[in-house]
Design a protein around this motif. Structure first.
Motif, mmCIF file in Angstrom:
data_model
loop_
_atom_site.group_PDB
_atom_site.id
_atom_site.type_symbol
_atom_site.label_atom_id
_atom_site.label_comp_id
_atom_site.label_asym_id
_atom_site.label_seq_id
_atom_site.Cartn_x
_atom_site.Cartn_y
_atom_site.Cartn_z
ATOM 1 N N ASP A 32 3.272 -14.959 -28.031
ATOM 2 C CA ASP A 32 3.117 -14.596 -29.255
ATOM 3 C C ASP A 32 1.412 -14.900 -29.317
ATOM 4 O O ASP A 32 0.702 -15.908 -28.906
ATOM 5 C CB ASP A 32 3.616 -15.528 -30.033
ATOM 6 N N CYS A 60 7.855 -19.536 -27.523
ATOM 7 C CA CYS A 60 7.761 -19.104 -26.153
ATOM 8 C C CYS A 60 8.220 -19.811 -24.960
ATOM 9 O O CYS A 60 7.281 -20.560 -24.048
ATOM 10 C CB CYS A 60 6.094 -18.615 -26.116
ATOM 11 N N PRO A 222 8.543 -15.830 -35.235
ATOM 12 C CA PRO A 222 8.197 -15.454 -33.789
ATOM 13 C C PRO A 222 8.730 -13.850 -33.337
ATOM 14 O O PRO A 222 9.666 -13.388 -33.615
ATOM 15 C CB PRO A 222 8.730 -16.531 -32.922
ATOM 16 N N THR A 223 7.516 -13.454 -32.520
ATOM 17 C CA THR A 223 7.892 -11.972 -32.059
ATOM 18 C C THR A 223 8.464 -12.293 -30.440
ATOM 19 O O THR A 223 9.109 -11.362 -29.992
ATOM 20 C CB THR A 223 6.882 -11.141 -31.815
ATOM 21 N N TYR A 224 8.202 -13.391 -29.903
ATOM 22 C CA TYR A 224 8.269 -13.545 -28.537
ATOM 23 C C TYR A 224 9.809 -13.292 -27.911
ATOM 24 O O TYR A 224 10.126 -12.816 -26.763
ATOM 25 C CB TYR A 224 7.808 -15.058 -27.916
#
Length: 347
Positions: A32, A60, A222-224
Motif C-alpha cells: 500500500d 501488507c 487497505p487496498t493490499y
C-alpha cells in the motif's frame, strides 16, 4: 530458523521498496502507498516474510510457506508493536482476510467486525466499548433518549451540510453529528470540527462529536489484499456501516442515520445502498435527504474547494455559512487555501 534475520526496509529507496512489492505479488498482494514502516524477514538474503504499518494500522502481511510454523507471525507483529510503543502509540488495528483471523486472535487481537471479504481487529490498552463510554462521558451524551445521527467530513463545512443537520434536528429529539477524525482531508480535523460546532450552535438538540478512529474512511481501508475496487468498496462500506450500527447505534441509542442524496458519485451512492442494507440489521433506519441546491446545482464541499483552487472565492460565498467564510479569510484559512491551490488531492 538458522540464518533468519529481521530488518527494516528503507521505503525511500526504490530498489528496496520494489523488492517487497515483488515478494507480496507472489501472494496476490501489493504494498500500500501509505505505509510508513516496513520490516522483512530474510533467509540467506532473500525476503521470506514481511509486515508493514501505516500509522497504527498493520498491513501488507505475508509469509512464505517454508517459514510456516516458525513463529514468524508473532515475531513480526511484536516488532511492529514495539515500534508503535517507541512512537507513543499503544493501540493498533489490522484488516485481514477472514481465513487469517485465527492467526491474529491467537496474538490477542480482538475482532471488531467481520464481513464476507474482510475482518477488522484491534489490539492494545483500550477497545471500542471503552472509547465510546469515554465519548459519552466527555460529551455528556444522554444514552436513554432515542437519537438521529450524521457522519460528516465537512471539508469544509457548507450550507449543504448545515441543511442536512437542520433537517435531522427537525425529525429527532436529539441529533449527534460525528465528524470524521482522520486527517486525510485538506482541512484538518480540528478546523472541520470547530466550524461545524460553531456553525450549529443555534440548534439546541444537536451535539457535534469527534468521530474517533472507529469511524473509518475509505482512505484508511487497505487496498493490499482486495485488488478489485468494487469488492474493496463493498467490504469497506459493510465494515464501516456494521461498526456504526453495532457499536455506536446500541451505545448511544441511535435509531436513525441521515445521509444526503448522491446524484453524481457512484461510490457514495453504493455506500448509501450498503448503509440501507446493513443498518436495519442493528435496528437503525437510514433516511436519505435531498441535497440543498444553489443556482440550479447541488452544494458540495468539492465545489467549494474547486472555487478556492480557481481563486474564485466570491463564487463560493453563497455555498458556505458565515462561520466558514470568516474562517477562510483568517490567517489559518488563507494558509489552507494556499495548500488547496497547490494540491492535486480530491480530498
Amino acid at each position: 530458523m538458522l540464518g533468519t534475520q529481521i530488518s527494516k526496509i528503507n521505503l525511500n529507496n526504490e530498489e528496496e521498496r520494489l523488492e517487497v512489492h515483488k515478494f507480496l505479488e507472489e501472494f496476490g498482494l501489493i504494498l500500500d502507498h501509505d505505509v510508513d514502516y516496513t520490516i522483512v524477514v530474510r533467509v540467506e538474503g532473500k525476503i521470506k516474510a514481511t509486515c508493514s504499518k501505516a500509522k497504527n494500522i498493520f498491513k501488507c502481511f505475508a509469509i512464505s510457506d517454508d517459514l510456516r510454523g516458525e513463529n514468524i507471525t508473532s515475531t513480526l507483529i511484536t516488532t511492529l508493536i514495539d515500534k508503535l510503543f517507541e512512537e507513543g502509540i499503544y493501540h493498533s488495528f489490522i484488516f485481514t482476510k477472514p481465513d487469517k483471523v485465527k492467526i491474529f486472535t491467537s496474538l490477542n487481537f480482538k475482532v471488531i467486525y467481520e464481513t464476507e471479504d474482510a475482518v477488522f481487529l484491534e489490539y492494545g490498552l483500550y477497545d471500542i466499548n471503552k472509547v465510546l463510554d469515554k465519548m459519552a462521558k466527555e460529551h455528556n451524551i444522554d444514552l436513554t433518549t432515542p437519537k438521529g445521527a450524521l457522519v460528516m467530513n465537512c471539508n469544509p463545512f457548507t450550507l449543504g451540510h448545515r441543511y442536512l443537520i437542520e433537517e435531522a434536528s427537525k425529525n429527532c429529539e436529539e441529533v449527534l453529528v460525528f465528524i470524521v477524525e482522520e486527517d486525510k482531508s485538506l482541512f484538518p480535523f480540528k478546523e472541520r470540527y470547530n466550524l461545524v460546532k460553531e456553525g450549529t450552535r443555534d440548534l439546541e438538540n444537536v451535539k457535534v462529536v469527534p468521530g474517533s478512529e472507529y469511524i473509518i474512511s475509505s482512505a484508511t481501508f487497505p487496498t493490499y489484499f482486495i485488488r478489485q475496487e468494487d469488492v474493496r468498496l463493498k467490504a469497506y462500506a459493510e465494515i464501516d456501516a456494521g461498526i456504526f450500527g453495532k457499536y455506536f447505534g446500541s451505545k448511544f441509542n441511535i435509531k436513525k442515520r441521515f445521509v444526503g442524496e448522491e446524484p453524481y458519485c457512484n461510490v457514495t451512492n453504493s455506500y448509501n445502498e450498503t448503509l440501507k442494507r446493513v443498518l436495519p440489521i442493528h435496528q437503525m433506519e437510514l433516511e436519505i435527504i435531498k441535497r440543498k441546491e444553489f443556482d440550479g446545482s447541488f452544494i458540495s464541499a468539492s465545489k467549494v474547494r474547486n472555487f478556492i483552487k480557481e481563486e474564485k472565492l466570491e463564487e463560493a460565498k453563497h455555498m458556505i455559512p458565515e462561520v466558514t467564510w470568516n474562517f477562510l479569510n483568517s490567517k489559518v484559512g488563507k494558509e489552507i487555501m494556499e495548500k488547496i491551490k497547490k494540491s492535486n488531492s480530491p480530498h
